[in-house]
Design a protein around this motif. Structure first.
Motif, PDB file in Angstrom:
ATOM      1  N   UNK A   5       0.814  -1.211   0.000  1.00 58.42           N
ATOM      2  CA  UNK A   5       0.000   0.000   0.000  1.00 58.42           C
ATOM      3  C   UNK A   5       0.849   1.265   0.000  1.00 58.42           C
ATOM      4  N   UNK A   6       1.957   1.281   0.737  1.00 54.60           N
ATOM      5  CA  UNK A   6       2.749   2.488   0.864  1.00 54.60           C
ATOM      6  C   UNK A   6       3.776   2.678  -0.244  1.00 54.60           C
ATOM      7  N   UNK A   7       3.967   1.710  -1.071  1.00 59.59           N
ATOM      8  CA  UNK A   7       4.997   1.800  -2.095  1.00 59.59           C
ATOM      9  C   UNK A   7       4.609   2.779  -3.194  1.00 59.59           C
ATOM     10  N   UNK A   8       5.586   3.543  -3.710  1.00 62.81           N
ATOM     11  CA  UNK A   8       5.280   4.481  -4.790  1.00 62.81           C
ATOM     12  C   UNK A   8       4.610   3.822  -5.984  1.00 62.81           C
ATOM     13  N   UNK A   9       5.027   2.598  -6.329  1.00 61.88           N
ATOM     14  CA  UNK A   9       4.410   1.949  -7.496  1.00 61.88           C
ATOM     15  C   UNK A   9       2.930   1.668  -7.256  1.00 61.88           C
ATOM     16  N   UNK A  10       2.531   1.447  -6.004  1.00 63.99           N
ATOM     17  CA  UNK A  10       1.113   1.251  -5.696  1.00 63.99           C
ATOM     18  C   UNK A  10       0.335   2.540  -5.886  1.00 63.99           C
ATOM     19  N   UNK A  11       0.936   3.663  -5.517  1.00 63.39           N
ATOM     20  CA  UNK A  11       0.246   4.944  -5.672  1.00 63.39           C
ATOM     21  C   UNK A  11       0.093   5.326  -7.142  1.00 63.39           C
ATOM     22  N   UNK A  12       0.951   4.807  -7.991  1.00 63.91           N
ATOM     23  CA  UNK A  12       0.786   5.059  -9.430  1.00 63.91           C
ATOM     24  C   UNK A  12      -0.525   4.480  -9.936  1.00 63.91           C
ATOM     25  N   UNK A  13      -1.002   3.424  -9.277  1.00 65.76           N
ATOM     26  CA  UNK A  13      -2.256   2.776  -9.670  1.00 65.76           C
ATOM     27  C   UNK A  13      -3.473   3.500  -9.104  1.00 65.76           C
ATOM     28  N   UNK A  14      -3.253   4.385  -8.145  1.00 65.49           N
ATOM     29  CA  UNK A  14      -4.357   5.104  -7.513  1.00 65.49           C
ATOM     30  C   UNK A  14      -4.953   6.116  -8.484  1.00 65.49           C
ATOM     31  N   UNK A  15      -6.265   6.360  -8.381  1.00 69.24           N
ATOM     32  CA  UNK A  15      -6.891   7.374  -9.229  1.00 69.24           C
ATOM     33  C   UNK A  15      -6.287   8.761  -8.964  1.00 69.24           C
ATOM     34  N   UNK A  16      -6.406   9.636  -9.938  1.00 72.20           N
ATOM     35  CA  UNK A  16      -5.845  10.982  -9.826  1.00 72.20           C
ATOM     36  C   UNK A  16      -6.399  11.716  -8.611  1.00 72.20           C
ATOM     37  N   UNK A  18      -7.122  10.604  -5.724  1.00 75.33           N
ATOM     38  CA  UNK A  18      -6.425  10.147  -4.518  1.00 75.33           C
ATOM     39  C   UNK A  18      -5.065  10.836  -4.427  1.00 75.33           C
ATOM     40  N   UNK A  19      -4.332  10.840  -5.515  1.00 77.24           N
ATOM     41  CA  UNK A  19      -3.024  11.500  -5.514  1.00 77.24           C
ATOM     42  C   UNK A  19      -3.171  12.999  -5.250  1.00 77.24           C
ATOM     43  N   UNK A  20      -4.198  13.629  -5.842  1.00 74.07           N
ATOM     44  CA  UNK A  20      -4.439  15.059  -5.615  1.00 74.07           C
ATOM     45  C   UNK A  20      -4.766  15.334  -4.154  1.00 74.07           C
ATOM     46  N   UNK A  21      -5.591  14.478  -3.554  1.00 72.52           N
ATOM     47  CA  UNK A  21      -5.935  14.645  -2.141  1.00 72.52           C
ATOM     48  C   UNK A  21      -4.677  14.575  -1.278  1.00 72.52           C
ATOM     49  N   UNK A  22      -3.823  13.605  -1.536  1.00 70.60           N
ATOM     50  CA  UNK A  22      -2.613  13.456  -0.737  1.00 70.60           C
ATOM     51  C   UNK A  22      -1.662  14.647  -0.908  1.00 70.60           C
ATOM     52  N   UNK A  23      -1.624  15.218  -2.102  1.00 70.71           N
ATOM     53  CA  UNK A  23      -0.790  16.397  -2.319  1.00 70.71           C
ATOM     54  C   UNK A  23      -1.320  17.602  -1.553  1.00 70.71           C
ATOM     55  N   UNK A  24      -2.646  17.711  -1.436  1.00 73.50           N
ATOM     56  CA  UNK A  24      -3.270  18.873  -0.813  1.00 73.50           C
ATOM     57  C   UNK A  24      -3.539  18.697   0.679  1.00 73.50           C
ATOM     58  N   UNK A  87     -11.324  -5.856   5.696  1.00 76.44           N
ATOM     59  CA  UNK A  87      -9.945  -5.993   6.147  1.00 76.44           C
ATOM     60  C   UNK A  87      -9.013  -5.180   5.235  1.00 76.44           C
ATOM     61  N   UNK A  88      -8.018  -4.572   5.834  1.00 81.87           N
ATOM     62  CA  UNK A  88      -7.089  -3.686   5.108  1.00 81.87           C
ATOM     63  C   UNK A  88      -7.809  -2.524   4.454  1.00 81.87           C
ATOM     64  N   UNK A  89      -8.916  -2.107   5.031  1.00 75.15           N
ATOM     65  CA  UNK A  89      -9.683  -1.009   4.477  1.00 75.15           C
ATOM     66  C   UNK A  89      -9.393   0.298   5.198  1.00 75.15           C
ATOM     67  N   UNK A  90      -9.928   1.356   4.658  1.00 75.27           N
ATOM     68  CA  UNK A  90      -9.745   2.661   5.281  1.00 75.27           C
ATOM     69  C   UNK A  90     -10.651   3.695   4.634  1.00 75.27           C
ATOM     70  N   UNK A  91     -10.692   4.856   5.235  1.00 76.74           N
ATOM     71  CA  UNK A  91     -11.480   5.943   4.675  1.00 76.74           C
ATOM     72  C   UNK A  91     -10.901   7.274   5.134  1.00 76.74           C
ATOM     73  N   UNK A  92     -11.256   8.327   4.413  1.00 78.69           N
ATOM     74  CA  UNK A  92     -10.955   9.696   4.807  1.00 78.69           C
ATOM     75  C   UNK A  92     -12.211  10.509   4.541  1.00 78.69           C
ATOM     76  N   UNK A  93     -12.605  11.314   5.514  1.00 77.11           N
ATOM     77  CA  UNK A  93     -13.732  12.237   5.352  1.00 77.11           C
ATOM     78  C   UNK A  93     -13.247  13.631   5.704  1.00 77.11           C
TER      79      UNK A  93
END
Length: 96
Positions: A5-16, A18-24, A87-93
């Protein structure tokens, strides 16, 4: 546990979004509250930055695939809401 989950290659598979949220997402917090949890099972925290609350939860356990879903909800804060995570789930609100 969360092997890829934490690997950069995994984040490449994440929708845009998700990546935008993490940047902001803030890197400095004004307040942090423990909301719920059980050692080794799950945790739910609320953090405040710049007048907005960010509520996040994560679970432990086996199974689960890396997948994402985005929803915009209007919630009644006084009544709360119930959320079941796999299992291995999560959320952000984000509460604005």
């Amino acid at each position: 546990m969360f092997k890829d989950v934490e690997l950069p290659k995994s984040m490449e598979k994440a929708p845009a979004y998700v990546r935008d949220f993490l940047k902001e997402a803030p890197s400095v917090w004004d307040d942090t509250k423990f909301l719920d949890g059980y050692p080794g099972k799950y945790v739910v925290l609320a953090r405040r930055s710049r007048g907005h609350w960010y509520i996040a939860g994560i679970t432990d356990g086996d199974g689960g695939n890396l997948s994402f879903r985005r929803e915009t909800l209007r919630l009644n804060v006084k009544r709360g809401w119930k959320l079941t995570l796999p299992p291995r789930g999560g959320f952000v609100a984000v509460v604005k």
